[in-house]
Write a protein that holds these residues in place. Structure first.
Motif, PDB file in Angstrom:
ATOM      1  N   ARG A   1       3.616  43.924  91.908  1.00 58.92           N
ATOM      2  CA  ARG A   1       3.955  42.572  92.361  1.00 58.92           C
ATOM      3  C   ARG A   1       5.311  42.144  91.802  1.00 58.92           C
ATOM      4  O   ARG A   1       6.121  41.519  92.502  1.00 58.92           O
ATOM      5  N   LYS A   2       5.589  42.479  90.532  1.00 61.15           N
ATOM      6  CA  LYS A   2       6.888  42.141  89.937  1.00 61.15           C
ATOM      7  C   LYS A   2       8.012  42.917  90.630  1.00 61.15           C
ATOM      8  O   LYS A   2       9.119  42.391  90.824  1.00 61.15           O
ATOM      9  N   ALA A   3       7.748  44.178  90.988  1.00 62.40           N
ATOM     10  CA  ALA A   3       8.750  44.970  91.703  1.00 62.40           C
ATOM     11  C   ALA A   3       9.097  44.328  93.040  1.00 62.40           C
ATOM     12  O   ALA A   3      10.277  44.209  93.403  1.00 62.40           O
ATOM     13  N   ILE A   4       8.081  43.888  93.753  1.00 64.02           N
ATOM     14  CA  ILE A   4       8.306  43.218  95.041  1.00 64.02           C
ATOM     15  C   ILE A   4       9.089  41.926  94.828  1.00 64.02           C
ATOM     16  O   ILE A   4      10.022  41.611  95.576  1.00 64.02           O
ATOM     17  N   ASP A   5       8.722  41.176  93.780  1.00 61.14           N
ATOM     18  CA  ASP A   5       9.396  39.908  93.488  1.00 61.14           C
ATOM     19  C   ASP A   5      10.884  40.129  93.225  1.00 61.14           C
ATOM     20  O   ASP A   5      11.744  39.389  93.723  1.00 61.14           O
ATOM     21  N   CYS A   6      11.216  41.156  92.447  1.00 58.51           N
ATOM     22  CA  CYS A   6      12.621  41.435  92.133  1.00 58.51           C
ATOM     23  C   CYS A   6      13.379  41.987  93.336  1.00 58.51           C
ATOM     24  O   CYS A   6      14.607  41.854  93.420  1.00 58.51           O
ATOM     25  N   ALA A   7      12.675  42.612  94.263  1.00 58.37           N
ATOM     26  CA  ALA A   7      13.338  43.228  95.413  1.00 58.37           C
ATOM     27  C   ALA A   7      13.715  42.219  96.488  1.00 58.37           C
ATOM     28  O   ALA A   7      14.622  42.460  97.297  1.00 58.37           O
ATOM     29  N   VAL A   8      13.038  41.080  96.519  1.00 63.24           N
ATOM     30  CA  VAL A   8      13.239  40.103  97.605  1.00 63.24           C
ATOM     31  C   VAL A   8      14.442  39.218  97.306  1.00 63.24           C
ATOM     32  O   VAL A   8      14.530  38.585  96.246  1.00 63.24           O
ATOM     33  N   ASP A   9      15.366  39.161  98.251  1.00 60.56           N
ATOM     34  CA  ASP A   9      16.573  38.337  98.131  1.00 60.56           C
ATOM     35  C   ASP A   9      16.269  36.941  98.687  1.00 60.56           C
ATOM     36  O   ASP A   9      16.341  36.698  99.891  1.00 60.56           O
ATOM     37  N   LYS A  10      15.942  36.021  97.803  1.00 60.74           N
ATOM     38  CA  LYS A  10      15.499  34.698  98.215  1.00 60.74           C
ATOM     39  C   LYS A  10      16.640  33.827  98.732  1.00 60.74           C
ATOM     40  O   LYS A  10      16.435  32.971  99.602  1.00 60.74           O
ATOM     41  N   GLU A  11      17.832  34.046  98.206  1.00 60.85           N
ATOM     42  CA  GLU A  11      18.993  33.316  98.732  1.00 60.85           C
ATOM     43  C   GLU A  11      19.220  33.689 100.203  1.00 60.85           C
ATOM     44  O   GLU A  11      19.563  32.833 101.031  1.00 60.85           O
ATOM     45  N   ALA A  12      19.055  34.969 100.516  1.00 57.58           N
ATOM     46  CA  ALA A  12      19.211  35.410 101.901  1.00 57.58           C
ATOM     47  C   ALA A  12      18.140  34.786 102.788  1.00 57.58           C
ATOM     48  O   ALA A  12      18.397  34.437 103.954  1.00 57.58           O
ATOM     49  N   ILE A  13      16.931  34.639 102.252  1.00 58.73           N
ATOM     50  CA  ILE A  13      15.854  34.015 103.029  1.00 58.73           C
ATOM     51  C   ILE A  13      16.188  32.568 103.353  1.00 58.73           C
ATOM     52  O   ILE A  13      15.975  32.096 104.479  1.00 58.73           O
ATOM     53  N   VAL A  14      16.739  31.836 102.382  1.00 62.09           N
ATOM     54  CA  VAL A  14      17.136  30.443 102.637  1.00 62.09           C
ATOM     55  C   VAL A  14      18.189  30.390 103.740  1.00 62.09           C
ATOM     56  O   VAL A  14      18.158  29.524 104.621  1.00 62.09           O
ATOM     57  N   THR A  15      19.128  31.343 103.719  1.00 60.18           N
ATOM     58  CA  THR A  15      20.173  31.384 104.744  1.00 60.18           C
ATOM     59  C   THR A  15      19.605  31.733 106.108  1.00 60.18           C
ATOM     60  O   THR A  15      19.885  31.061 107.109  1.00 60.18           O
ATOM     61  N   VAL A  16      18.792  32.778 106.160  1.00 60.54           N
ATOM     62  CA  VAL A  16      18.294  33.300 107.436  1.00 60.54           C
ATOM     63  C   VAL A  16      17.171  32.426 108.009  1.00 60.54           C
ATOM     64  O   VAL A  16      17.161  32.111 109.209  1.00 60.54           O
TER      65      VAL A  16
ATOM     66  N   VAL B   1       2.201  27.168  83.834  1.00 57.32           N
ATOM     67  CA  VAL B   1       3.099  27.724  84.854  1.00 57.32           C
ATOM     68  C   VAL B   1       3.797  28.973  84.332  1.00 57.32           C
ATOM     69  O   VAL B   1       3.951  29.967  85.054  1.00 57.32           O
ATOM     70  N   ALA B   2       4.214  28.952  83.070  1.00 57.04           N
ATOM     71  CA  ALA B   2       4.859  30.127  82.470  1.00 57.04           C
ATOM     72  C   ALA B   2       3.918  31.328  82.479  1.00 57.04           C
ATOM     73  O   ALA B   2       4.341  32.469  82.735  1.00 57.04           O
ATOM     74  N   LYS B   3       2.638  31.095  82.210  1.00 56.82           N
ATOM     75  CA  LYS B   3       1.663  32.185  82.210  1.00 56.82           C
ATOM     76  C   LYS B   3       1.470  32.727  83.630  1.00 56.82           C
ATOM     77  O   LYS B   3       1.360  33.942  83.835  1.00 56.82           O
ATOM     78  N   ILE B   4       1.426  31.824  84.621  1.00 56.41           N
ATOM     79  CA  ILE B   4       1.278  32.264  86.011  1.00 56.41           C
ATOM     80  C   ILE B   4       2.514  33.048  86.442  1.00 56.41           C
ATOM     81  O   ILE B   4       2.408  34.071  87.132  1.00 56.41           O
ATOM     82  N   ASN B   5       3.695  32.589  86.028  1.00 58.43           N
ATOM     83  CA  ASN B   5       4.923  33.330  86.344  1.00 58.43           C
ATOM     84  C   ASN B   5       4.844  34.761  85.826  1.00 58.43           C
ATOM     85  O   ASN B   5       5.259  35.704  86.502  1.00 58.43           O
ATOM     86  N   ALA B   6       4.318  34.923  84.621  1.00 55.96           N
ATOM     87  CA  ALA B   6       4.202  36.257  84.036  1.00 55.96           C
ATOM     88  C   ALA B   6       3.198  37.118  84.805  1.00 55.96           C
ATOM     89  O   ALA B   6       3.377  38.328  84.950  1.00 55.96           O
ATOM     90  N   HIS B   7       2.158  36.470  85.313  1.00 58.73           N
ATOM     91  CA  HIS B   7       1.129  37.185  86.074  1.00 58.73           C
ATOM     92  C   HIS B   7       1.659  37.625  87.447  1.00 58.73           C
ATOM     93  O   HIS B   7       1.269  38.658  87.969  1.00 58.73           O
ATOM     94  N   THR B   8       2.539  36.809  88.033  1.00 57.18           N
ATOM     95  CA  THR B   8       3.161  37.069  89.344  1.00 57.18           C
ATOM     96  C   THR B   8       2.120  37.388  90.421  1.00 57.18           C
ATOM     97  O   THR B   8       2.128  38.468  91.019  1.00 57.18           O
ATOM     98  N   PRO B   9       1.228  36.436  90.708  1.00 59.25           N
ATOM     99  CA  PRO B   9       0.227  36.708  91.745  1.00 59.25           C
ATOM    100  C   PRO B   9       0.808  36.733  93.162  1.00 59.25           C
ATOM    101  O   PRO B   9       0.233  37.331  94.063  1.00 59.25           O
ATOM    102  N   GLN B  10       1.945  36.084  93.362  1.00 56.37           N
ATOM    103  CA  GLN B  10       2.577  36.079  94.670  1.00 56.37           C
ATOM    104  C   GLN B  10       4.093  36.012  94.502  1.00 56.37           C
ATOM    105  O   GLN B  10       4.607  36.059  93.392  1.00 56.37           O
ATOM    106  N   ILE B  11       4.819  35.935  95.608  1.00 54.43           N
ATOM    107  CA  ILE B  11       6.276  35.985  95.561  1.00 54.43           C
ATOM    108  C   ILE B  11       6.840  34.622  95.954  1.00 54.43           C
ATOM    109  O   ILE B  11       6.860  34.250  97.132  1.00 54.43           O
ATOM    110  N   PRO B  12       7.296  33.809  94.988  1.00 56.23           N
ATOM    111  CA  PRO B  12       7.911  32.530  95.328  1.00 56.23           C
ATOM    112  C   PRO B  12       9.147  32.762  96.195  1.00 56.23           C
ATOM    113  O   PRO B  12       9.916  33.701  95.951  1.00 56.23           O
ATOM    114  N   LEU B  13       9.363  31.911  97.197  1.00 60.59           N
ATOM    115  CA  LEU B  13      10.494  32.083  98.107  1.00 60.59           C
ATOM    116  C   LEU B  13      11.450  30.896  98.087  1.00 60.59           C
ATOM    117  O   LEU B  13      12.610  31.030  97.723  1.00 60.59           O
ATOM    118  N   TYR B  14      10.974  29.715  98.465  1.00 56.73           N
ATOM    119  CA  TYR B  14      11.901  28.583  98.564  1.00 56.73           C
ATOM    120  C   TYR B  14      11.148  27.263  98.625  1.00 56.73           C
ATOM    121  O   TYR B  14       9.951  27.208  98.908  1.00 56.73           O
TER     122      TYR B  14
END
Length: 530
Positions: free
Chosen positions: A312-327, A485-498
């Motif tokens: 899940r962390k790998a997916i989170d780091c791979a996603v370009d969220k700035e590009a998502i906001v643009t597109v 929230v910090a603990k949930i961030n560490a768990h990374t259950p999903q991928i925050p986008l925008y």
């Protein structure tokens, strides 16, 4: 910065060339699913419904375009924004949320917190239901007791231990401990007050919403429209606009065209790509606000591969969220890296992941999971989500070698499918007026099967949410929330986008339009200019 822009432009070009490939992965492309058909106008309805032609004088009808159809007209059958719009028209709650998201008495005349766990309320007298009956304290008790039995919304009165009738006007609510969120929760549509006699008789509120709200249902044409009329005996006074029609128009550009043509008067969800076009139209007014709506790619944490935090962390780091906001949003939003809204007290950036392709590969290697084995079918229920999914699809293929498909689904099916856990990934969102309610809805284990769609089940997260719910002091509560929230961030259950900059577009001849950051609309206060 320049290289960032070039990457975004390159991605846009790649997405444009690959459009045909992506569309082939969509179940309902080009036509929407049967439950989400677009019926803008059939020629006959133009004569029945006044057009929003800018002539406000004498108009008594408003036509509203919305993207998604409500899954139900019952207040207790769902926890969907599309359904909440309908419920707030036809039902009333003990409290309401004002434009600053503060709870305000509505059906309650006065109240007092007489101990840490006991609240006493005086019910407003003389409130009429749409069927002519008068509201009683017995209705209040029956409605709140019934809501506790409804899994979609029971989390919004889970803290209520008992409801006691004191006299004909007075009732008491005892909570299971000090509660910082009771008043907010009593304003949730799931705690709407309905006649006890109808509850006892098994009345179907899903198709016949008998409440005390400012509007009464006239007709629901599934897949097409929902029509209302003002309730003459509404306890705060009859709404200025007598007739209201909500048109279900899933496609964003079709909503824009309908507003420009005068076929509708108000767009609830404005297509971001049409913002500049509508902003330059002298016949259109725009209401902009910074939303608490938090958008993400949900990951089913119970599925193989996705049950691994490093994947899940790998997916989170791979996603370009700035590009998502643009597109996806045409730049009308903010990339977000935390698992909770950044504009609610208790927000935290601790333990978040940034866009880092090399770090994504490290996490994937650490996980020991073969990227080719990770199955991701990303469910989307509208065009904006599809555009976001296309960026994610390209990112994951390029960075990690994970192949994604994109699947279109109407809102009602999407909600039931993800609540049941019959999915791998989906673009979704959640909106709340306070952080505690947000965390309870999205991450508490008791919300699994409802709005906890990642199915995260972490006792430490549950304990921190419960502690925050019981912490009355705002400053202390905020510290607990930040830790959670910090603990949930560490768990990374999903991928925050925008988080989007939301806006509503409507005829310039309408007045009284207000929207809270949580998206609440107050149509009972909207009128046509004379």
């Amino acid at each position: 910065m320049q290289s960032k822009k070039l990457r975004v432009l390159s991605l846009l070009l790649v997405l444009a060339m690959a459009f045909g490939l992506f569309a082939g992965c969509s179940k309902d492309d080009p036509a929407p699913a049967d439950d989400d058909k677009t019926v803008v106008d059939d020629g006959e309805k133009k004569e029945e419904q006044p057009k929003g032609d800018g002539d406000g004088a004498g108009k008594d009808t408003i036509v509203i375009a919305t993207m998604s159809e409500t899954p139900s007209l019952s207040p207790t059958d769902h926890n969907a924004t599309a359904g909440s719009y309908m419920n707030l028209l036809t039902y009333s709650t003990l409290f309401s949320s004002d434009v600053e998201m503060n709870p305000q008495p509505l059906l309650v005349e006065s109240y007092e917190n007489i101990s840490d766990t006991v609240w006493e309320f005086k019910l407003r007298q003389g409130v009429k239901y749409h069927n002519g009956e008068t509201m009683t304290v017995e209705d209040v008790k029956a409605s709140l007791d019934n809501a506790k039995l409804c899994p979609e919304i029971s989390l919004y009165n889970d803290c209520v231990e008992s409801v006691e009738i004191v006299d004909d006007q007075t009732f008491r609510i005892t909570t299971d401990g000090p509660s910082a969120v009771l008043l907010n929760h009593l304003g949730h549509h799931g705690n709407a007050i309905v006649p006890k006699a109808l509850l006892d008789a098994g009345h179907d509120f899903a198709v016949d919403p008998v409440g005390s709200g400012p509007y009464k249902l006239v007709e629901w044409k599934r897949g097409d429209s929902v029509e209302f009329e003002a309730f003459e005996d509404y306890f705060l006074g009859e709404a200025p606009i007598k007739h209201m029609v909500w048109k279900i128009i899933p496609e964003g550009s079709s909503r824009t065209i309908a507003l420009e043509a005068g076929e509708i008067d108000f767009i609830v969800e404005v297509e971001a790509m049409d913002y500049d076009r509508l902003k330059s139209n002298d016949d259109v007014a725009i209401y902009e606000y910074s939303a608490t709506e938090h958008n993400w790619m949900m990951l089913n944490n119970e599925k193989p591969g996705l049950d691994n935090a490093d994947v899940r962390k790998a997916i989170d780091c791979a996603v370009d969220k700035e590009a998502i906001v643009t597109v996806a949003l045409n730049g009308m939003g903010e990339a977000i890296y935390s698992h909770a809204p950044n504009n609610l007290p208790g927000a935290s950036e601790e333990n978040t992941n940034s866009h880092d392709p090399e770090k994504a590969k490290e996490y994937m290697d650490k996980s020991g999971v073969d990227p080719a084995s990770v199955q991701l079918a990303i469910i989307c229920s509208n065009d904006t989500k599809k555009r976001a999914a296309e960026v994610i699809q390209a990112n994951l293929k390029e960075t990690l070698g994970i192949n994604c498909t994109i699947e279109s689904m109407d809102l009602a099916t999407y909600l039931s499918t993800t609540a049941d856990g019959n999915y791998t990934a989906s673009i979704g969102n959640y909106t709340s007026s306070d952080m505690v309610s947000f965390l309870v809805g999205v991450y508490h284990s008791k919300s699994i099967g409802a709005s906890n769609k990642t199915r995260i089940n972490d006792p430490e997260v549950d304990a921190l949410i419960d502690k925050a719910s019981a912490t009355i002091d705002p400053a202390e509560r905020e510290k607990v929330l930040q830790e959670c929230v910090a603990k949930i961030n560490a768990h990374t259950p999903q991928i925050p986008l925008y988080q989007p900059v939301n806006f509503r577009a409507y005829s310039k001849d309408l007045q009284g339009v207000e929207v809270s950051p949580s998206g609440t609309l107050y149509f009972e206060n909207v009128s046509w200019k004379n």
